[in-house]
Design a protein around this motif. Structure first.
Motif, mmCIF file in Angstrom:
data_model
loop_
_atom_site.group_PDB
_atom_site.id
_atom_site.type_symbol
_atom_site.label_atom_id
_atom_site.label_comp_id
_atom_site.label_asym_id
_atom_site.label_seq_id
_atom_site.Cartn_x
_atom_site.Cartn_y
_atom_site.Cartn_z
ATOM 1 N N VAL A 27 0.879 -1.169 0.000
ATOM 2 C CA VAL A 27 0.000 0.000 0.000
ATOM 3 C C VAL A 27 0.915 1.217 0.000
ATOM 4 O O VAL A 27 1.862 1.289 0.795
ATOM 5 C CB VAL A 27 -0.922 0.026 1.232
ATOM 6 C CG1 VAL A 27 -1.685 1.345 1.293
ATOM 7 C CG2 VAL A 27 -1.891 -1.144 1.204
ATOM 8 N N VAL A 28 0.686 2.137 -0.911
ATOM 9 C CA VAL A 28 1.517 3.338 -1.018
ATOM 10 C C VAL A 28 0.634 4.574 -0.893
ATOM 11 O O VAL A 28 -0.547 4.543 -1.225
ATOM 12 C CB VAL A 28 2.295 3.380 -2.352
ATOM 13 C CG1 VAL A 28 3.464 2.425 -2.321
ATOM 14 C CG2 VAL A 28 1.377 3.070 -3.532
ATOM 15 N N ALA A 29 1.245 5.651 -0.421
ATOM 16 C CA ALA A 29 0.506 6.900 -0.202
ATOM 17 C C ALA A 29 1.198 8.058 -0.899
ATOM 18 O O ALA A 29 2.404 8.037 -1.137
ATOM 19 C CB ALA A 29 0.404 7.186 1.297
ATOM 20 N N ALA A 30 0.402 9.060 -1.231
ATOM 21 C CA ALA A 30 0.930 10.332 -1.736
ATOM 22 C C ALA A 30 0.028 11.427 -1.166
ATOM 23 O O ALA A 30 -1.188 11.231 -1.037
ATOM 24 C CB ALA A 30 0.926 10.368 -3.260
ATOM 25 N N GLN A 31 0.628 12.563 -0.826
ATOM 26 C CA GLN A 31 -0.152 13.624 -0.193
ATOM 27 C C GLN A 31 0.383 14.990 -0.562
ATOM 28 O O GLN A 31 1.591 15.178 -0.734
ATOM 29 C CB GLN A 31 -0.122 13.463 1.337
ATOM 30 C CG GLN A 31 -0.962 14.499 2.083
ATOM 31 C CD GLN A 31 -1.059 14.220 3.563
ATOM 32 O OE1 GLN A 31 -0.437 13.297 4.081
ATOM 33 N NE2 GLN A 31 -1.852 15.015 4.265
ATOM 34 N N ASP A 32 -0.536 15.921 -0.692
ATOM 35 C CA ASP A 32 -0.198 17.325 -0.899
ATOM 36 C C ASP A 32 -1.215 18.137 -0.115
ATOM 37 O O ASP A 32 -2.337 18.384 -0.578
ATOM 38 C CB ASP A 32 -0.236 17.686 -2.383
ATOM 39 C CG ASP A 32 0.118 19.142 -2.634
ATOM 40 O OD1 ASP A 32 0.614 19.805 -1.703
ATOM 41 O OD2 ASP A 32 -0.109 19.630 -3.760
ATOM 42 N N GLY A 33 -0.858 18.512 1.105
ATOM 43 C CA GLY A 33 -1.789 19.248 1.959
ATOM 44 C C GLY A 33 -3.012 18.417 2.300
ATOM 45 O O GLY A 33 -2.906 17.304 2.803
ATOM 46 N N GLY A 34 -4.191 18.953 1.996
ATOM 47 C CA GLY A 34 -5.435 18.249 2.296
ATOM 48 C C GLY A 34 -5.855 17.262 1.227
ATOM 49 O O GLY A 34 -6.945 16.695 1.299
ATOM 50 N N LYS A 35 -4.978 17.054 0.252
ATOM 51 C CA LYS A 35 -5.257 16.079 -0.808
ATOM 52 C C LYS A 35 -4.350 14.870 -0.598
ATOM 53 O O LYS A 35 -3.126 15.012 -0.562
ATOM 54 C CB LYS A 35 -5.000 16.729 -2.170
ATOM 55 C CG LYS A 35 -5.357 15.861 -3.360
ATOM 56 C CD LYS A 35 -5.364 16.669 -4.653
ATOM 57 C CE LYS A 35 -3.971 17.120 -5.040
ATOM 58 N NZ LYS A 35 -3.942 17.733 -6.390
#
Length: 291
Positions: free
Chosen positions: A61-69
């Motif tokens: 499982v991988v994640a990516a984030q940019d602030g509230g996204k």
């Protein structure tokens, strides 16, 4: 046409295929780099199709984030060995970034989204299959787009959590995500617990009681059952569980003390719901020796 090292290098950079594969593609297609790139993609898709029916229950499982996204993506392989392969890890990170940037919130949309280096996610997946020799599947994607505090947390590459927290702060949101990863609460708050679940639990608790307790006045019996149900609801809700980062208080108490409110969370675990095939290698070898 002469197949130069520079041409091979250019095709390799464009497609990500191996040197020998690129040289063969250019030779087969008279040095036309565009046709060779298409030829390589078709070869990769053919290999991927042959492996598509094989069970892929490992992966990451991988994640990516940019602030509230933020997004979580589950990508499966047949073995844990391939899930640790450098090519697989690079692909997984690229898919997560593509999911975040494309706005995809379902697998079909994500598969058709373009990666940062050109091919679609599906084309890149086919290439990965040809490289690692296993079935690889992009299985699930979940996302949150919010003005609230959002946390994306992945534990050991196998459990991923997204949390949306109104109020509070980023550290609390991450702490809640860690709690969800560890404790796996089925529901957020008591109000989210289905009525039929509560009715069934009442029925079970009543059946477990002694005849002496059952004979008690209705109001006392209701209090006894109510206490037991409240305990069960707490065990099955995020808000009712002791907070893993401070077990002296519940998650609800920790959140409210920070002036926050958990809007919701999502949790993915690698391979959950996939029926794994158990291989009996000893029997397989013994059978082969008899042939």
């Amino acid at each position: 046409m002469e197949i130069t090292a520079g041409l091979v290098k250019e095709l390799r950079e464009r497609t990500g295929a191996g040197m020998m594969e690129c040289k063969k593609a250019l030779t087969e297609n008279n040095g036309d780099i565009d046709v060779a790139a298409e030829w390589l993609r078709k070869q990769g898709l053919a290999k991927a199709d042959k492996k598509a029916s094989r069970v892929a229950a490992e992966g990451r499982v991988v994640a990516a984030q940019d602030g509230g996204k933020a997004v979580l993506v589950e990508i499966n392989s047949e073995t844990d060995f391939v899930a640790k392969d450098e090519n697989f890890l690079k692909f997984a990170d690229e898919v997560a970034k593509t999911a975040l940037n494309s706005g995809a919130n379902d697998i079909e949309t994500l598969k058709s989204a373009k990666t940062s280096y050109g091919p679609t996610v599906e084309e890149a997946r086919a290439w990965l299959v040809s490289k690692v020799g296993e079935n690889v599947q992009v299985r699930r994607v979940v996302r949150i787009d919010s003005a609230n505090n959002v946390a994306a947390y992945v534990h050991g590459g196998r459990i991923g959590v997204l949390v949306e927290l109104k109020g509070g702060d980023a550290d609390l949101a991450r702490g809640i995500a860690m709690h969800v990863a560890a404790m796996n609460p089925p529901h957020n708050k008591a109000s989210d617990v289905p009525a039929d679940f509560i009715a069934k639990e009442k029925e079970i608790e009543l059946a477990k009681m002694s005849e002496k307790d059952k004979a008690k006045p209705a109001e006392i019996l209701e209090k006894i059952i109510g206490g037991k149900i409240a305990k069960i609801v707490n065990e099955n809700t995020l808000y009712g569980q002791p907070y893993v980062l401070n077990t002296d208080q519940t998650v609800e108490a920790a959140v409210k003390a920070a002036g926050g409110d958990v809007i919701g969370f999502q949790r993915l675990v690698v391979g959950e719901g996939i029926e794994k095939v158990v291989e009996d290698y000893a029997a397989e070898v013994a059978k082969a020796m008899q042939v």
